[in-house]
Write a protein that holds these residues in place. Structure first.
Motif, PDB file in Angstrom:
ATOM      1  N   GLN A  45       2.075 -44.842 -10.439  1.00 18.72           N
ATOM      2  CA  GLN A  45       3.135 -44.176 -11.210  1.00 18.72           C
ATOM      3  C   GLN A  45       3.251 -44.681 -12.640  1.00 18.72           C
ATOM      4  O   GLN A  45       3.471 -43.900 -13.563  1.00 18.72           O
ATOM      5  CB  GLN A  45       4.507 -44.391 -10.534  1.00 18.72           C
ATOM      6  N   GLU A  46       3.179 -46.004 -12.788  1.00 26.08           N
ATOM      7  CA  GLU A  46       3.520 -46.591 -14.082  1.00 26.08           C
ATOM      8  C   GLU A  46       2.300 -46.991 -14.906  1.00 26.08           C
ATOM      9  O   GLU A  46       2.439 -47.418 -16.039  1.00 26.08           O
ATOM     10  CB  GLU A  46       4.450 -47.802 -13.883  1.00 26.08           C
TER      11      GLU A  46
ATOM     12  N   HIS B 231       9.939 -34.713 -14.118  1.00 24.53           N
ATOM     13  CA  HIS B 231      10.375 -36.094 -14.296  1.00 24.53           C
ATOM     14  C   HIS B 231       9.742 -36.574 -15.605  1.00 24.53           C
ATOM     15  O   HIS B 231       8.686 -36.075 -15.992  1.00 24.53           O
ATOM     16  CB  HIS B 231       9.948 -36.962 -13.103  1.00 24.53           C
TER      17      HIS B 231
ATOM     18  N   TYR C 287      -0.801 -42.894 -14.045  1.00 25.82           N
ATOM     19  CA  TYR C 287      -0.220 -41.601 -14.460  1.00 25.82           C
ATOM     20  C   TYR C 287      -0.021 -41.544 -15.968  1.00 25.82           C
ATOM     21  O   TYR C 287      -0.499 -40.615 -16.633  1.00 25.82           O
ATOM     22  CB  TYR C 287       1.064 -41.346 -13.657  1.00 25.82           C
TER      23      TYR C 287
ATOM     24  N   GLU D 198       1.554 -48.111  -5.433  1.00 32.02           N
ATOM     25  CA  GLU D 198       2.333 -47.005  -5.987  1.00 32.02           C
ATOM     26  C   GLU D 198       2.785 -47.297  -7.415  1.00 32.02           C
ATOM     27  O   GLU D 198       2.822 -46.407  -8.265  1.00 32.02           O
ATOM     28  CB  GLU D 198       3.548 -46.676  -5.113  1.00 32.02           C
TER      29      GLU D 198
ATOM     30  N   THR E 159       8.725 -42.092 -15.701  1.00 31.39           N
ATOM     31  CA  THR E 159       9.417 -42.578 -14.505  1.00 31.39           C
ATOM     32  C   THR E 159       9.581 -41.424 -13.527  1.00 31.39           C
ATOM     33  O   THR E 159       9.209 -40.287 -13.831  1.00 31.39           O
ATOM     34  CB  THR E 159      10.824 -43.125 -14.844  1.00 31.39           C
ATOM     35  N   GLY E 160      10.145 -41.714 -12.385  1.00 34.13           N
ATOM     36  CA  GLY E 160      10.355 -40.667 -11.399  1.00 34.13           C
ATOM     37  C   GLY E 160      10.395 -41.231  -9.990  1.00 34.13           C
ATOM     38  O   GLY E 160      11.136 -40.761  -9.145  1.00 34.13           O
ATOM     39  N   SER E 161       9.593 -42.267  -9.749  1.00 33.71           N
ATOM     40  CA  SER E 161       9.627 -42.907  -8.444  1.00 33.71           C
ATOM     41  C   SER E 161      10.678 -44.013  -8.511  1.00 33.71           C
ATOM     42  O   SER E 161      10.536 -44.973  -9.267  1.00 33.71           O
ATOM     43  CB  SER E 161       8.244 -43.483  -8.119  1.00 33.71           C
TER      44      SER E 161
END
Lengths: 319, 277
Positions: A99-100, B104, A103, A95, B117-119
């Protein structure tokens, strides 16, 4: 040279290829970083840690942080290689990489040893059967497994050169050296190992040398085989797959679940093109267990014999 | 921009809060509660403390800001809009297609956002990476990161914390917006955080705990820690009130992620203008 005549008796692990290449890259470019999570020795990055301590980070047993920290480093122009085992690199930090890294399309490389069934004696908990499939599903990610020491070095070098997330997978155990030191590779371009007209075999990673041996057998039987090393499964070399489809039948061979890896990527192209038949040889959607590596391959039919028999069935020649 | 003085910062914080409720009202979604609790700190950072240049958002020597609690991006967007990173009118496009102001924070779409960011639980690790690069390259920039209190329930926060201490990142400042509310209730009900300041201290951070709504205290704290190069990362726990400044939102958990209607917006603006002077 003819690959079928090449002496394949020299063996080396591809994790060593990563370890050696990343030191070379790190000395040439001080922005190259390695982020370890306590298994530098096993992932062959200890040499990097010792020779380039200012470009090395070890976060301890904390893979999620390794991934996020690497993302932060990359925003300042560093090119971090996060190094761990494939099972953790694709799952424990999945994840965070999504996400980092994927994305925001940051320049982080996830470089993982112990791919597929290669950590054989460690058992099912440590064998990464789904890692390439996980990363193949993430937008912006490139997914690569070299088939020997030299190709892996070249692919690691190329991964550092291209901007963006790359997943690289290596073997724990030694596998035959297939290529010459100076052979060139291009991410996303399949390497044609043998030309043939009856059937195509597309393999990657530690399955390529098995496919070479199978090709030798098949040629002896009078079956002409086109053989590709598909080191990059994403982006897949569509043109190369389409060429194989002209022959009508393809066998894929991989040390990965037959779902979502090389076999799936090739099948998707075949289905969209509406021609050709694809038979997938790989891990049969099951977990492994502690056993000799060869035994685990056998349990999944990832063997020279099974490739030969499958080809025979497809081409319709009785052995 | 010249740094604002305390009175000017208080005025600016009002503008920030009004921008937050306005954008969330326009979008009819978003997270006002935690945006409002972080408003005073964010005002002090963006209008006084941080060394940044809105005309050059990617300036290599700039201070970095990581909004680890990414859902309170309305307060970050207010700061970026009021500082001129993006035209102010864009605040009316919060969460719309093609907007720099995504649901986000998205670094690829919005100038001034240093990382997407967001999670929850993940931002602090990226801040550690930025601070580590700054240390290794002997750069003078600092990295600020804002965490939610509930966010500290995520294990990865503590992985990041231990690495910040190991690498002696005294260029890293972590703020915890301690409003004691999370989506399902109070932090104490859902998963008690115990003494959060002590936790950071035990891990090896230099810590402080202040009233996060006293501009005087916030500025004083930032003054005190600015030049402390003692090999220790800093953590400041800010005691705050979720929804601060809007009477009907204060300490009401349902305003974590809800938008005011027309009437509520009017009341919010009146409250903000009146209550915080």
């Amino acid at each position: 040279m003819n690959i079928l005549e090449k002496d394949l008796s020299t063996k080396k692990t591809t994790r060593e290829a990563f370890g050696d290449e990343v030191v070379k890259l790190g000395k040439e470019d001080r922005n190259i970083y390695v982020v370890d999570a306590d298994i530098a020795k096993s992932c062959k990055t200890m040499k990097f840690a010792k020779e380039l301590p200012e470009q090395h980070v070890n976060v301890g047993i904390a893979e999620q942080n390794a991934a996020g920290l690497a993302a932060g480093l990359s925003t300042t122009g560093k090119v971090p290689f996060v190094s761990t085992y494939a099972v953790f690199g694709s799952l424990r930090m999945s994840e965070q990489i999504r996400q980092e890294v994927c994305y925001p399309k940051l320049n982080v490389k996830v470089a993982c040893s112990h791919g597929g069934l290669t950590p054989a004696s460690d058992g099912g908990s440590h064998q990464a059967v789904e890692d390439m499939g996980i990363y193949r599903s993430m937008p912006n990610m490139t997914v690569i497994m070299g088939s020997d020491y030299y190709s892996t070095r070249k692919l690691v070098e190329q991964a550092a050169e291209i901007y963006g997330p790359v997943y690289l997978r290596f073997t724990r155990g030694a596998i035959p050296v297939i290529y010459d030191e100076n052979e060139e590779f291009e991410i996303g371009k399949a390497k044609k190992l043998h030309e043939g007209k009856d059937i195509a075999i597309i393999a990657n990673g530690d399955a390529v040398h098995l496919a070479i041996e199978a090709t030798k057998e098949l040629e002896k039987l009078g079956i002409s085989v086109k053989l590709l090393d598909m080191h990059t499964i994403k982006p897949i070399d569509r043109e190369a797959v389409v060429e194989c489809l002209e022959l009508g039948q393809i066998i894929t061979v991989e040390d990965h679940n037959i779902l979502n890896g090389l076999g799936s990527a090739v099948s998707e192209v075949a289905a969209e093109e509406g021609k050709g038949k694809v038979k997938r040889i790989g891990i049969q959607d099951q977990f492994g267990e502690s056993a000799p590596y060869e035994k685990l391959l056998e349990l999944n039919g990832i063997t020279i014999e099974n490739i030969v028999n499958t080809a025979n069935d497809l081409v319709g020649v009785k052995v | 921009m010249t740094a604002l003085n305390i009175e000017e910062l208080k005025e600016k914080a009002i503008e920030m809060r009004k921008t937050v409720v306005t954008m969330v009202h326009k979008a009819q979604s978003g997270h006002p509660g935690g945006s409002l609790s972080a408003a005073d700190l964010m005002t002090a950072l963006y209008f006084k403390e941080m060394n940044i240049d809105p005309n050059n958002p990617d300036w290599e020597d700039r201070d970095r800001f990581v909004l680890s609690k990414g859902h309170v991006c309305p307060i970050l967007y207010s700061a970026l809009a009021l500082r001129g990173y993006v035209p102010y009118e864009k605040v009316y496009a919060l969460r719309e297609y093609g907007s720099p102001f995504q649901g986000h924070p998205d670094m690829k779409k919005c100038p001034g956002v240093d990382i997407s960011t967001g999670s929850l639980g993940q931002g602090l690790s990226t801040a550690v990476g930025m601070a580590l690069a700054g240390k290794r390259d002997k750069e003078n920039y600092r990295v600020f990161s804002l965490l939610g209190d509930g966010e500290c329930q995520e294990g990865q926060i503590w992985e990041a914390v231990q690495s910040a201490v190991k690498y002696q990142l005294d260029n890293l400042v972590v703020f915890v917006d301690f409003n004691n509310l999370q989506i399902d209730g109070t932090c104490d009900e859902i998963m008690p955080l115990q003494d959060i300041e002590k936790k950071f201290e035990t891990f090896g951070f230099e810590t402080k705990r202040i009233d996060g709504h006293s501009m005087e205290k916030v500025v004083e704290m930032l003054d005190e820690i600015r030049d402390v190069k003692n090999g220790k990362p800093k953590c400041v726990v800010l005691d705050t009130v979720k929804g601060r400044g809007v009477s009907y939102m204060e300490n009401v958990v349902d305003w974590h992620g809800a938008a005011p209607n027309d009437e509520q917006l009017e009341k919010a603006i009146v409250d903000i203008e009146g209550g915080l002077k």
